[in-house]
Every structure is written in C-alpha cells, then in structure tokens.
Design an enzyme around this catalytic site. Structure first.
Site, PDB file in Angstrom:
ATOM      1  N   HIS A  47       1.127 -11.906   2.019  1.00 53.08           N
ATOM      2  CA  HIS A  47       0.162 -11.223   1.163  1.00 53.08           C
ATOM      3  C   HIS A  47       0.154 -11.839  -0.237  1.00 53.08           C
ATOM      4  O   HIS A  47       1.008 -11.540  -1.053  1.00 53.08           O
ATOM      5  CB  HIS A  47       0.559  -9.743   1.094  1.00 53.08           C
ATOM      6  CG  HIS A  47      -0.560  -8.831   0.708  1.00 53.08           C
ATOM      7  ND1 HIS A  47      -0.389  -7.468   0.632  1.00 53.08           N
ATOM      8  CD2 HIS A  47      -1.852  -9.072   0.378  1.00 53.08           C
ATOM      9  CE1 HIS A  47      -1.535  -6.912   0.278  1.00 53.08           C
ATOM     10  NE2 HIS A  47      -2.430  -7.864   0.107  1.00 53.08           N
TER      11      HIS A  47
ATOM     12  N   TYR B 218       0.829  -1.208   0.000  1.00 56.82           N
ATOM     13  CA  TYR B 218       0.000   0.000   0.000  1.00 56.82           C
ATOM     14  C   TYR B 218       0.863   1.258   0.000  1.00 56.82           C
ATOM     15  O   TYR B 218       0.374   2.344  -0.292  1.00 56.82           O
ATOM     16  CB  TYR B 218      -0.919   0.042   1.217  1.00 56.82           C
ATOM     17  CG  TYR B 218      -1.904  -1.085   1.340  1.00 56.82           C
ATOM     18  CD1 TYR B 218      -2.082  -2.048   0.338  1.00 56.82           C
ATOM     19  CD2 TYR B 218      -2.678  -1.216   2.491  1.00 56.82           C
ATOM     20  CE1 TYR B 218      -2.985  -3.088   0.480  1.00 56.82           C
ATOM     21  CE2 TYR B 218      -3.586  -2.247   2.637  1.00 56.82           C
ATOM     22  CZ  TYR B 218      -3.727  -3.186   1.643  1.00 56.82           C
ATOM     23  OH  TYR B 218      -4.625  -4.212   1.795  1.00 56.82           O
TER      24      TYR B 218
END
Length: 272
Positions: free
Chosen positions: A105, A47
C-alpha cells in the site's frame, strides 16, 4: 456482474471499498453489500476496520470461497521483520486463513523495494494470499516490481473521469495487469457534473451510475466505490442494465483533461 480475467483469475469488476468506514459502519455496510450481490470486498490495514470487515463476512453466511477479499499492507510494515507478521495479524482480524489479493500500500522509498517484494511473494507462497499486487505505483515502480519477479495482478490507483491515467492504464494493459480504481467518483466531485447528468438522463441514471458504467466498459478496469449509505450501495450496483454508446464514452473521456487528483498525501510518488 462483470468479471475481469487477469492471469487466469476472474475478479468481480465492481467491488465495495471500505475506506473511512468505522467499525460499526463497516460491519453494517459489508453485510449490506454482500446481501445486495457484491462479492468483491476491499479493505486495508490502515483503514483500521479489518476486524469489522471480517465479522461482516462471517455474519453474511456466504461461503468464504464465494467472496473476493482484498487487504493491503501499510508502508510502515514493509521490512522483512514486519511484513509477514502484519499479514498474519490481518488474517486474524479478518477471520480467514487467506485473502484473495494482497497489496503493498503506497511505495516506501526508505525500504528497499526488493525486500518488500520478496516478502509479498513469500506471503503468496505461504498461502496467505492467492494473488498479489501493488497500490499507488507509477510505471517506473511497476516495472521494477515486475523485474523482481512479482507476478502482480493489479495496481490500485486513484481513477475517475476527472483524472488522466491513460499512460499508466495503457502500460498496465500491455503487461496484462488490471487497474483497480479507488475514489472512482472522485470522492463525490463528479456529482453535479453537467455532462454526466445529461448522459444519465438518457438512461434514467445518475452521474455516479454513469461513471461506474463508464469504468465497467473499459478493458481490465476494476472499481471499488465506497459509501456509508445503503441506498447509494444499491444504486451503485444498478449499472448492469444499460450500456453507454461509443459517443457517450468519448464525451466522458474529454473530462480527463481536467487531470484533477483528490488524493494527494505528502508521501505521494512522482506520478506519470
């Protein structure tokens, strides 16, 4: 606030997600979320806003141990050489000695899962995280992760009323693992849904609030909606003053038949 009890830890069922928030927005919104009463904040290396999230937490004045903080290791850092240094960098950016939950992730078929899981477990042993988990893992990979001795608390996946995750959800529940829902409002696609609107009218709530309430009434489900609007942030939190009836829930469940994914990167695994 509802809490989900997973493996002797209580996790706030409704969190605040920070996907797609730039630094300035992440700083502002994390501060607003904590002021509103959110205590579960979710970010990730990819992010690129961990530093802003950390600054928002620091500026809030809320004690670190009162906040449940999650970050995720991106799949290009899964090797023994890269994993722990990347976590150390994340902690530095987040301005904390530890996170409450560390996830791997997305799966990476090019790096042995054994190597990655070993590093994930080591991160917990070193005190970098209290709990560990995975993100975007189908059942087969969750099974392999458990077989490798990783006592994971959650699998973070796309989940909303327009997708059928029943098979994965039932499997996770059987193993005492929570499902964390990202994109819980299907990145806005549930807005305008006639069924959700009609149910919401009975309670003076909107489609998003009905959807989040539907999730809060499910066993072992966490949700991390993301917004850049403070008004929506407040609205998303106003879901603990009403309860859907069994008939409401059954009607919403029928929307799953659409099985519509909104997150479909090229590197997605074969879903259940």
């Amino acid at each position: 606030m509802n809490f989900i009890n997973v493996k002797d830890t209580a996790i706030p069922a409704l969190g605040f997600g920070t996907l797609y928030l730039d630094d300035n927005t992440a700083l502002r919104m994390v501060g607003a979320a904590l002021a509103e009463g959110y205590t579960h904040i979710d970010t990730a290396q990819i992010y690129q806003n961990e530093a802003a999230v950390g600054s928002g937490i620091k500026a809030s004045g809320i004690a670190r141990d009162k906040i449940f903080l999650t970050t995720k290791v991106w799949f290009d850092k899964f090797t023994k050489k890269d994993f722990l240094p990347s976590v150390e960098e994340s902690l530095q950016k987040l301005k904390t000695d530890y996170v409450d939950l560390l996830l791997i992730h997305w799966p990476n078929p090019d790096i042995p899962l054994e190597e990655t899981v070993e590093q994930l477990v080591l991160a917990r042993e070193k005190g970098y995280t209290k709990h560990i988990g995975v993100s975007n893992f189908p059942i087969k990979l969750v099974e392999q992760t458990l077989a490798l001795g990783a006592d994971i608390v959650t699998n973070q996946v796309e989940y909303h009323p327009l997708i059928d995750q029943t098979k994965l959800q039932n499997y996770l529940r059987s193993k005492g693992i929570a499902l964390t829902a990202y994109s819980p409002i299907a990145q806005g696609e549930i807005i305008g849904n006639q069924l959700l609107k009609e149910i919401g009218e009975k309670y003076g709530k909107n489609e998003i609030q009905v959807t989040l309430r539907w999730m809060m009434q499910q066993q072992d489900v966490l949700a991390i909606p993301r917004t850049s609007s403070e008004a929506n942030l407040k609205s998303n939190f106003q879901i603990f003053d009403f309860e859907l009836t069994p008939d409401d829930v059954a009607q919403i469940d029928t929307l799953r038949a659409q099985n519509r994914r909104v997150v479909t990167p090229d590197f997605s695994p074969a879903w259940d």
